[in-house]
Scaffold this active site. Structure first.
Site, PDB file in Angstrom:
ATOM      1  N   ASP A   1     -42.571 -22.710  20.350  1.00 11.80           N
ATOM      2  CA  ASP A   1     -43.261 -23.919  19.888  1.00 11.80           C
ATOM      3  C   ASP A   1     -42.281 -24.988  19.420  1.00 11.80           C
ATOM      4  OD1 ASP A   1     -42.373 -22.549  17.767  1.00 11.80           O
ATOM      5  OD2 ASP A   1     -44.220 -22.641  16.593  1.00 11.80           O
TER       6      ASP A   1
ATOM      7  N   HIS B   1     -15.653 -30.704  34.547  1.00 16.32           N
ATOM      8  CA  HIS B   1     -16.885 -30.743  33.742  1.00 16.32           C
ATOM      9  C   HIS B   1     -16.892 -29.640  32.680  1.00 16.32           C
ATOM     10  CE1 HIS B   1     -19.228 -33.136  37.022  1.00 16.32           C
ATOM     11  NE2 HIS B   1     -18.430 -33.898  36.296  1.00 16.32           N
TER      12      HIS B   1
ATOM     13  N   ASP C   1     -13.932 -36.561  26.322  1.00 22.51           N
ATOM     14  CA  ASP C   1     -14.791 -37.494  27.072  1.00 22.51           C
ATOM     15  C   ASP C   1     -16.131 -37.479  26.358  1.00 22.51           C
ATOM     16  OD1 ASP C   1     -16.401 -38.881  28.837  1.00 22.51           O
ATOM     17  OD2 ASP C   1     -15.729 -37.797  30.629  1.00 22.51           O
TER      18      ASP C   1
ATOM     19  N   ASP D   1     -19.025 -44.657  27.303  1.00 26.74           N
ATOM     20  CA  ASP D   1     -18.462 -43.516  28.040  1.00 26.74           C
ATOM     21  C   ASP D   1     -16.945 -43.659  27.995  1.00 26.74           C
ATOM     22  OD1 ASP D   1     -17.826 -41.472  29.765  1.00 26.74           O
ATOM     23  OD2 ASP D   1     -18.687 -42.404  31.558  1.00 26.74           O
TER      24      ASP D   1
ATOM     25  N   HIS E   1     -11.647 -37.035  41.728  1.00 30.20           N
ATOM     26  CA  HIS E   1     -12.916 -37.763  41.518  1.00 30.20           C
ATOM     27  C   HIS E   1     -12.749 -39.262  41.752  1.00 30.20           C
ATOM     28  CE1 HIS E   1     -11.673 -39.082  37.434  1.00 30.20           C
ATOM     29  NE2 HIS E   1     -11.265 -37.840  37.216  1.00 30.20           N
TER      30      HIS E   1
ATOM     31  N   HIS F   1     -18.216 -45.825  37.824  1.00 29.34           N
ATOM     32  CA  HIS F   1     -19.673 -45.757  38.004  1.00 29.34           C
ATOM     33  C   HIS F   1     -20.294 -46.805  37.106  1.00 29.34           C
ATOM     34  CE1 HIS F   1     -20.008 -43.599  34.123  1.00 29.34           C
ATOM     35  NE2 HIS F   1     -18.990 -42.858  34.524  1.00 29.34           N
TER      36      HIS F   1
ATOM     37  N   HIS G   1     -24.486 -42.513  34.097  1.00 32.89           N
ATOM     38  CA  HIS G   1     -24.265 -42.888  35.502  1.00 32.89           C
ATOM     39  C   HIS G   1     -25.443 -43.778  35.839  1.00 32.89           C
ATOM     40  CE1 HIS G   1     -21.900 -38.888  35.674  1.00 32.89           C
ATOM     41  NE2 HIS G   1     -21.140 -39.880  35.268  1.00 32.89           N
TER      42      HIS G   1
ATOM     43  N   GLU H   1     -11.842 -44.981  35.183  1.00 36.30           N
ATOM     44  CA  GLU H   1     -11.467 -43.689  34.611  1.00 36.30           C
ATOM     45  C   GLU H   1     -10.572 -42.846  35.515  1.00 36.30           C
ATOM     46  OE1 GLU H   1     -14.772 -40.829  34.345  1.00 36.30           O
ATOM     47  OE2 GLU H   1     -16.135 -42.447  34.864  1.00 36.30           O
TER      48      GLU H   1
ATOM     49  N   TYR I   1      -4.834 -34.112  37.128  1.00 37.95           N
ATOM     50  CA  TYR I   1      -5.102 -32.730  36.723  1.00 37.95           C
ATOM     51  C   TYR I   1      -4.222 -31.817  37.570  1.00 37.95           C
ATOM     52  CZ  TYR I   1      -9.221 -35.549  35.618  1.00 37.95           C
ATOM     53  OH  TYR I   1     -10.054 -36.566  35.205  1.00 37.95           O
TER      54      TYR I   1
ATOM     55  N   ARG J   1      -7.234 -37.806  31.437  1.00 40.45           N
ATOM     56  CA  ARG J   1      -8.115 -38.871  31.950  1.00 40.45           C
ATOM     57  C   ARG J   1      -8.124 -39.972  30.901  1.00 40.45           C
ATOM     58  NH1 ARG J   1     -12.020 -36.028  33.379  1.00 40.45           N
ATOM     59  NH2 ARG J   1     -13.478 -36.145  31.645  1.00 40.45           N
TER      60      ARG J   1
ATOM     61  N   GLU K   1     -10.401 -43.423  30.166  1.00 36.32           N
ATOM     62  CA  GLU K   1     -11.635 -44.080  30.636  1.00 36.32           C
ATOM     63  C   GLU K   1     -12.051 -45.179  29.684  1.00 36.32           C
ATOM     64  OE1 GLU K   1     -15.105 -41.445  30.749  1.00 36.32           O
ATOM     65  OE2 GLU K   1     -16.094 -42.839  32.126  1.00 36.32           O
TER      66      GLU K   1
HETATM   67  N1  GLY Z   1     -18.698 -38.586  31.060  1.00 38.26           N
HETATM   68  C1  GLY Z   1     -19.116 -38.633  32.391  1.00 38.26           C
HETATM   69  C2  GLY Z   1     -18.272 -39.514  33.181  1.00 38.26           C
HETATM   70  O1  GLY Z   1     -17.224 -39.913  32.744  1.00 38.26           O
HETATM   71  O2  GLY Z   1     -18.638 -39.914  34.258  1.00 38.26           O
HETATM   72 MN    MN Z   2     -17.553 -41.973  33.224  1.00 37.87          MN
HETATM   73 MN    MN Z   3     -16.720 -40.032  30.716  1.00 32.81          MN
END
Ligand code: GLY
Ligand code: MN
Ligand code: MN
Length: 423
Positions: free
Chosen positions: A22, A229, A246, A257, A336, A340, A347, A370, A374, A392, A394
């Site tokens: 619940d 991730h 992050d 972000d 990557h 975004h 995102h 970003e 790695y 990273r 960002e």
């Molecule tokens: N924290 C998710 C990204 O950087 O896209």
């Molecule tokens: Mn991001």
């Molecule tokens: Mn991020």
């Protein structure tokens, strides 16, 4: 709405999701619903239907939960029909129990319906029942069900361009998030656990007014940062290693972000510093070319060029610059993308291409830059001193009339700045 004067637009609220028997997960309104109404209760529908009194325009109809003294004592106040009209400016407000009866009436005379199918089965069935009832109400007309269009694309384009008010909320989220990263840099010590830093970041978000995080924080020490991730956030932090954070706070439905990578102890080691400086240089060069007319693809290409040149001179890549760039040789260390859209969703929504071409940046768009590097623990071909390092950097960038503004510049990223802060 102007282009579709006889369309009906239907937006359901998010449902409450059960966590266990619940107990429900904390509620967050569906982003489009909130964008259009500001109404934060579950079990609601927003319908924009052609106006009867003013042809060519639409009226806003909110279906909401009824006031309930007993329930409100346990769960908190509700706006009810009266609040939907008075506070949220609805032209009409009805109880949610009336939806099944009223919705087919709202569809009378409509030529199409904008509704996102597939989010929730019960809601899909409810809306489809409404369409079927509206069709039946036409009698023996030979007409089929009204065609359904996804409103996500139209709303995506609206949400992609941030108004001054939205930029203010993003600024606020970014300022608080920068403070949280700065606090983490200052407080981290060898022997602490990743979750302590996560807790410190959450605390800084909440005590400064963020309602929640925009996404699950990544707090990754040492080799954990090479897992893109990583979410466990439960390992001890060691001297001589880096910590990648992050994390972004959400302020009134707009999220920041930010990623920063900094030493757990006092300073960067030499191999960490050379990879860090390269990553930072690529990020700065990417920010430097950001202005209306450029594209996210061009920004990504710039990052890949700078990283490839640096990886060559560090001996992590071998070969010819242009051939490596062409073949994507950097992907071994930078798998990557660079950017975004950013807004209510981390995102965020909006097309990335126009007619198959990368779209040009325009003032009011907000996105991340970003780059990362790695070196996987198992990369036996990489010199040992570089293995297990994940970095990273960002930032969140607003496109302005003549260039861009870095909304997250309060979060330190120069090595000297970070080391001075820690000292
Ligand atoms: N924290 C998710 C990204 O950087 O896209
Ligand atoms: Mn991001
Ligand atoms: Mn991020």
């Amino acid at each position: 709405m102007k282009a579709n004067p006889s369309a009906v637009f239907v937006f359901p609220s998010t449902e409450e999701f059960v966590r266990n028997p619940d107990v429900t997960f904390p509620f967050r309104q569906e982003s489009n619903f909130h964008y259009l109404s500001g109404f934060e209760e579950p079990e609601s529908f927003l319908v924009l239907a052609p106006s009867k009194s003013k042809p060519g325009s639409h009226r806003m109809v909110l279906f909401v939960r009824k006031r309930d003294v007993e329930k409100e004592m346990w769960e908190g106040e509700r706006y009810g029909v009266e609040g939907a009209l008075r506070v949220f400016g609805a032209d009409e407000a009805c109880l949610i129990e009336e939806f099944d009866k009223k919705f087919p009436e709202l569809l009378q005379g409509a030529e199409k319906v904008y509704f996102r199918l597939g989010l929730d089965r019960e809601t899909d069935e409810r809306v489809l029942r409404g369409l079927e009832a509206a069709r039946k109400a036409l009698g023996r007309s030979g007409r089929g069900l009204l065609p359904i269009h996804d409103p996500g694309e139209v709303l995506g384009e609206m949400r992609l361009f941030k108004s001054a008010e939205e930029v203010e909320l993003l600024r606020k989220a970014c300022r608080i998030t920068a403070l949280a990263h700065k606090t983490a840099m200052k407080e981290v010590r060898p022997g602490m656990n990743e979750y302590e830093i996560e807790a410190l970041i959450d605390y800084t978000f909440r005590r400064n007014g963020c309602q929640r995080v925009g996404y699950g924080s990544i707090v990754a020490g040492g080799k954990n940062a090479t897992c893109l991730h990583y979410r466990a956030n439960n390992e001890p932090l060691r001297d001589g290693e880096l910590l990648l954070v992050d994390a972004g706070g959400e302020f009134d439905y707009y999220t920041s972000d930010i990623t920063r990578t900094f030493p757990v102890g006092d300073s960067f080691t030499a191999p960490q510093a050379s990879l860090y400086d390269l990553c930072l240089r690529s990020q700065k060069e990417a920010i430097a070319i950001t202005k209306p007319g450029t594209t996210l693809v061009a920004i990504h290409r710039k990052v890949c060029e700078v990283l490839t040149e640096g990886l060559l001179s560090l001996g992590l890549l071998a070969g010819k610059r242009d051939e490596l760039i062409q073949a994507g040789g950097h992907r071994r260390f930078y798998p990557h993308n660079t950017s975004h859209w950013l807004g209510m969703d981390v995102h965020d929504v909006g097309f990335y291409q126009n007619n198959g071409e990368p779209r040009m940046l325009e003032p009011g768009m907000v996105f991340t830059i970003e780059p990362g590097l790695y070196v996987q623990p198992g990369d036996a071909a990489a010199p040992e001193r570089f293995r297990n390092i994940g970095i990273r950097i960002e930032d969140d960038i607003l496109v302005t009339a003549n260039g861009c503004e870095n909304l997250t510049q309060d979060a330190p990223k120069e090595r000297t700045e970070i080391e001075a802060l820690k000292a």
